[in-house]
Design an enzyme around this catalytic site. Structure first.
Site, PDB file in Angstrom:
ATOM      1  N   HIS A   1     -20.697  -5.181  11.232  1.00  0.00           N
ATOM      2  CA  HIS A   1     -21.016  -5.675   9.881  1.00  0.00           C
ATOM      3  C   HIS A   1     -19.858  -6.478   9.302  1.00  0.00           C
ATOM      4  CE1 HIS A   1     -18.292  -2.814   8.083  1.00  0.00           C
ATOM      5  NE2 HIS A   1     -18.763  -2.979   6.871  1.00  0.00           N
ATOM      6  N   GLY A   2     -18.817  -6.698  10.077  1.00  0.00           N
ATOM      7  CA  GLY A   2     -17.658  -7.444   9.616  1.00  0.00           C
ATOM      8  C   GLY A   2     -16.499  -7.208  10.564  1.00  0.00           C
TER       9      GLY A   2
ATOM     10  N   GLY B   1     -16.186 -12.402   7.616  1.00  0.00           N
ATOM     11  CA  GLY B   1     -14.815 -12.248   8.091  1.00  0.00           C
ATOM     12  C   GLY B   1     -13.978 -11.537   7.043  1.00  0.00           C
TER      13      GLY B   1
ATOM     14  N   CYS C   1     -25.738  -1.992   0.518  1.00  0.00           N
ATOM     15  CA  CYS C   1     -24.727  -3.051   0.589  1.00  0.00           C
ATOM     16  C   CYS C   1     -25.085  -3.970   1.748  1.00  0.00           C
ATOM     17  CB  CYS C   1     -23.344  -2.434   0.801  1.00  0.00           C
ATOM     18  SG  CYS C   1     -22.011  -3.645   0.797  1.00  0.00           S
TER      19      CYS C   1
ATOM     20  N   SER D   1     -16.269 -16.348   9.168  1.00  0.00           N
ATOM     21  CA  SER D   1     -17.428 -15.469   9.197  1.00  0.00           C
ATOM     22  C   SER D   1     -18.381 -16.045  10.244  1.00  0.00           C
ATOM     23  CB  SER D   1     -18.108 -15.414   7.829  1.00  0.00           C
ATOM     24  OG  SER D   1     -17.247 -14.847   6.863  1.00  0.00           O
TER      25      SER D   1
ATOM     26  N   ASN E   1     -14.446  -4.881  -1.397  1.00  0.00           N
ATOM     27  CA  ASN E   1     -14.595  -5.974  -0.420  1.00  0.00           C
ATOM     28  C   ASN E   1     -15.779  -6.886  -0.721  1.00  0.00           C
ATOM     29  OD1 ASN E   1     -16.679  -4.255   0.222  1.00  0.00           O
ATOM     30  ND2 ASN E   1     -16.192  -4.071   2.391  1.00  0.00           N
ATOM     31  N   HIS E   2     -16.378  -6.768  -1.899  1.00  0.00           N
ATOM     32  CA  HIS E   2     -17.491  -7.650  -2.263  1.00  0.00           C
ATOM     33  C   HIS E   2     -16.966  -9.038  -2.624  1.00  0.00           C
ATOM     34  CE1 HIS E   2     -20.006  -3.860  -3.397  1.00  0.00           C
ATOM     35  NE2 HIS E   2     -19.898  -4.044  -2.092  1.00  0.00           N
TER      36      HIS E   2
ATOM     37  N   HIS F   1     -26.454  -3.451   5.434  1.00  0.00           N
ATOM     38  CA  HIS F   1     -25.751  -2.728   6.497  1.00  0.00           C
ATOM     39  C   HIS F   1     -25.357  -1.300   6.110  1.00  0.00           C
ATOM     40  CE1 HIS F   1     -22.446  -5.602   4.868  1.00  0.00           C
ATOM     41  NE2 HIS F   1     -22.270  -4.447   4.251  1.00  0.00           N
TER      42      HIS F   1
END
Length: 475
Positions: free
Chosen positions: A394-395, A370, A89, A376, A200-201, A324
Site C-alpha cells: 500500500h506504499g 511513495g 483509508c 508513486s 501520512n495523508h 487499503h
C-alpha cells in the site's frame, strides 16, 4: 523453518502457523524480529486460512501494517486489530489535461497550492466547507448519498465516472446498527467531510511516465507520458477512528467471557456470526462509506482549486478510488471468505469478476503512494496475485518511527531529498519542513525496492511511475 518458493515468495513456519512473505532478498533481510512475533500472535486466532506480509510490512498496533489475513465466512473471525484504526483509508487518482511543462514554473505551483488550500481544509482542526451534506445519508449510501451538485459528471448519466470508477460507490449494511453511534460523533463527522487529516495523508500533484510494457493498458486508462495527475490519500477520519478503541474494549470483554485471549492485549477478535462481530462488520461498512465520500469531496475541492487557476472549464475525471484498511466478504477458491487487509491494496487482474465494470477488460488501477520526495506508482494486478488473495503493498512502509525520524534526520537531509532550491523542487504547503519532518522520505523504506518485490513476485506490474511536483500535507 523457512521455505523459499522463489519469485520473492517465502513461507515462514511460525509456532502457530504459516506466514507468507512477498519481498526481494534485500527487503526480506531488513525485516525486524518483531514482525514475526506479531504474525505469530495473529496466527493464534483459530482456523486461519491465509496470513501474509507485503514488502512494506512494519510494526503496527496489534498487527503489522502490510498484513493480509483470511478466514472462511462459515466459521471464521473478524478482528478490528487487523483492520486498523483508520478504517477505509485509501487512495484516489484524478487525471488532468495538463502536462508537466504546464506547471513547471514554481510560482504557478505555489499559486496552485494556495488555491487548493482555500477549498480543502488541511489543518486537523479545520471544519468542513460542505454544510449541506448529511452524514446519515453518506454513511448509509456512500457516494449515492451526496447532493447532486457534488457529482461533477451528473449531467452525463451514462458516463458517471464518479460512481463507476471506484472500488465501491456504496457499501451495503444493516443501518439499524447506526443507532449505536453517539450523538457527538454525528456532529464531529459533519465537521470533517472533505477534510484531509494529518499523519501520512496528503494531496499530491504528480507527472507520470508510462512503462512501455504496459503502454496499451495506460492508453485505455487515458494516461499519457508527462501528464499531470492528482493523487489523494485519506480515510474515514473520526468516524472510523472511534471504532478502534470502542471495539477493542467490547471484543476484550467478550473474549474474557469466552475464556480466550492472545499474548498482545491490542489484538482482539470475535466470530463473524457473533453479536460483537456483526456489530463491528456493519459499522465498519459505514466507515468505508464515509471514507470514499471523504476522498471524493477532497477531490472536489482540489478540482475547484485548479479551476481558480486554470479556468472554469477545467475538468479532472477520476481514474480510480480504492482502500487499503478493511475486512470484506470476498469469494476466493469458490467459497466466501473474510479478507482482512491492513495496509495492503487489492490488485485484481484482467477478467476478474470482482473488478469494477469499467476495468473488467484490463484489471483496475492499483494506486501505490511513495513518500513525498519519491515516486508513486500506478500498477495493475497479475493473475499470479491469486496466491496472495490479490493483495499487494500500500506504499513504501515506515522504516523508523516518527520520534526516531525527528532524532536521526536533519532538515538539510530532508531538503536535499525534496530537491529544495532546484528547478525540480517538490513544493510543499507547509511554511517549514520541520513541521513535517516525521513524514520525510527517509522515514520510509525504498519504494523502488518495494515495487521490485511486488513485480518480482508476479503479483502486479507497473503501468505508470508518478513523480511528485507539489504536496499538500495535513497537520
Amino acid at each position: 523453518m523457512l521455505k523459499n518458493h522463489g519469485k520473492n515468495h517465502r513461507e515462514v513456519e511460525l509456532s502457530h502457523g504459516k506466514l507468507h512473505i512477498f519481498a526481494n532478498d534485500e527487503v526480506f533481510a531488513s525485516m525486524e524480529d518483531k514482525v514475526y512475533h506479531m504474525a505469530d500472535n495473529n496466527l493464534q486466532i483459530p482456523r486461519n486460512v491465509h496470513m501474509s506480509y507485503t514488502p512494506d510490512a512494519h510494526v503496527g498496533i496489534g498487527t503489522c501494517i502490510g498484513t493480509t489475513a483470511v478466514w472462511n465466512m462459515r466459521d471464521g473471525f473478524v478482528s478490528p486489530s487487523i483492520v486498523g484504526s483508520d478504517i477505509g483509508c485509501g487512495m484516489r487518482v484524478h487525471l488532468t489535461p495538463l502536462k508537466k511543462e504546464d506547471i513547471q514554473d514554481k510560482k504557478l505551483r505555489r499559486e496552485l497550492i494556495k488555491s487548493i488550500e482555500k477549498f480543502v481544509p488541511a489543518n486537523e482542526r479545520a471544519a468542513s466547507h460542505y454544510k449541506n451534506i448529511r452524514v446519515e445519508k453518506i454513511v448509509s449510501e456512500g457516494l449515492h448519498g451526496l447532493p447532486p451538485e457534488y457529482i461533477p459528471d451528473r449531467y452525463t448519466p451514462k458516463q458517471r465516472k464518479s460512481l463507476t470508477h471506484v472500488e465501491h460507490a456504496k457499501f451495503d449494511f444493516d443501518t439499524d446498527f447506526l443507532e449505536q453511534i453517539p450523538d457527538k460523533m454525528w456532529s464531529r463527522a459533519w465537521q470533517q467531510v472533505g477534510t484531509l487529516g494529518g499523519g501520512n495523508h496528503f494531496i499530491e500533484i504528480q507527472a507520470i511516465h508510462i512503462r512501455e510494457e504496459n503502454r496499451e493498458i495506460a492508453e485505455k486508462w487515458g494516461l499519457e507520458d508527462g501528464q499531470v495527475v492528482i493523487m489523494i490519500h485519506s480515510g474515514s477520519r473520526a468516524w472510523g477512528g472511534m471504532m478502534g478503541p470502542k471495539y477493542t474494549k467490547t471484543f476484550k470483554e467478550a473474549m474474557s467471557r469466552w475464556g480466550v485471549g492472545t499474548p498482545d492485549p491490542n489484538l482482539v477478535y470475535a466470530p463473524i456470526d457473533s453479536d460483537q462481530g456483526q456489530q463491528y462488520i456493519n459499522l465498519m461498512q459505514s466507515a468505508l462509506n464515509f471514507a470514499v465520500v471523504n476522498r471524493h469531496m477532497l477531490a472536489y475541492g482540489v478540482r475547484e482549486g485548479f479551476k481558480e487557476v486554470f479556468g472554469s472549464d477545467f475538468e479532472a475525471p477520476v481514474l480510480y478510488d480504492l482502500m487499503h484498511n478493511y475486512a470484506l466478504k470476498e469469494f476466493h477458491r469458490n467459497q466466501p471468505m473474510m479478507v482482512h487487509r491492513k495496509g495492503t491494496t487489492r490488485a485484481l487482474p484482467a477478467g476478474h469478476f470482482l473488478n469494477a465494470e469499467a476495468y473488467k477488460e484490463t484489471g483496475h488501477p492499483a494506486l501505490i503512494p511513495g513518500s513525498m520526495g519519491t515516486s508513486s506508482y500506478i500498477m495493475v494486478g497479475a493473475k499470479g496475485g491469486e496466491k496472495n488473495f490479490y493483495s499487494i503493498c500500500h506504499g513504501a512502509g515506515r522504516v523508523r518511527s516518527r520520534r526516531a525520524t525527528k532524532e536521526l534526520i536533519t532538515i538539510d537531509e530532508f531538503a536535499e531529498s525534496m530537491k529544495v532550491g532546484t528547478d525540480e523542487e517538490v513544493l510543499v504547503n507547509q511554511r517549514t519542513l520541520q513541521s513535517i519532518l516525521d513524514e520525510c522520505p527517509q522515514a520510509y523504506k525504498d519504494v523502488d525496492q518495494i515495487i521490485d518485490s511486488i513485480e518480482g513476485a508476479g503479483l502486479a506490474s507497473v503501468v505508470a511511475e508518478c513523480k511528485p511536483l507539489a504536496v499538500i500535507k495535513g497537520v
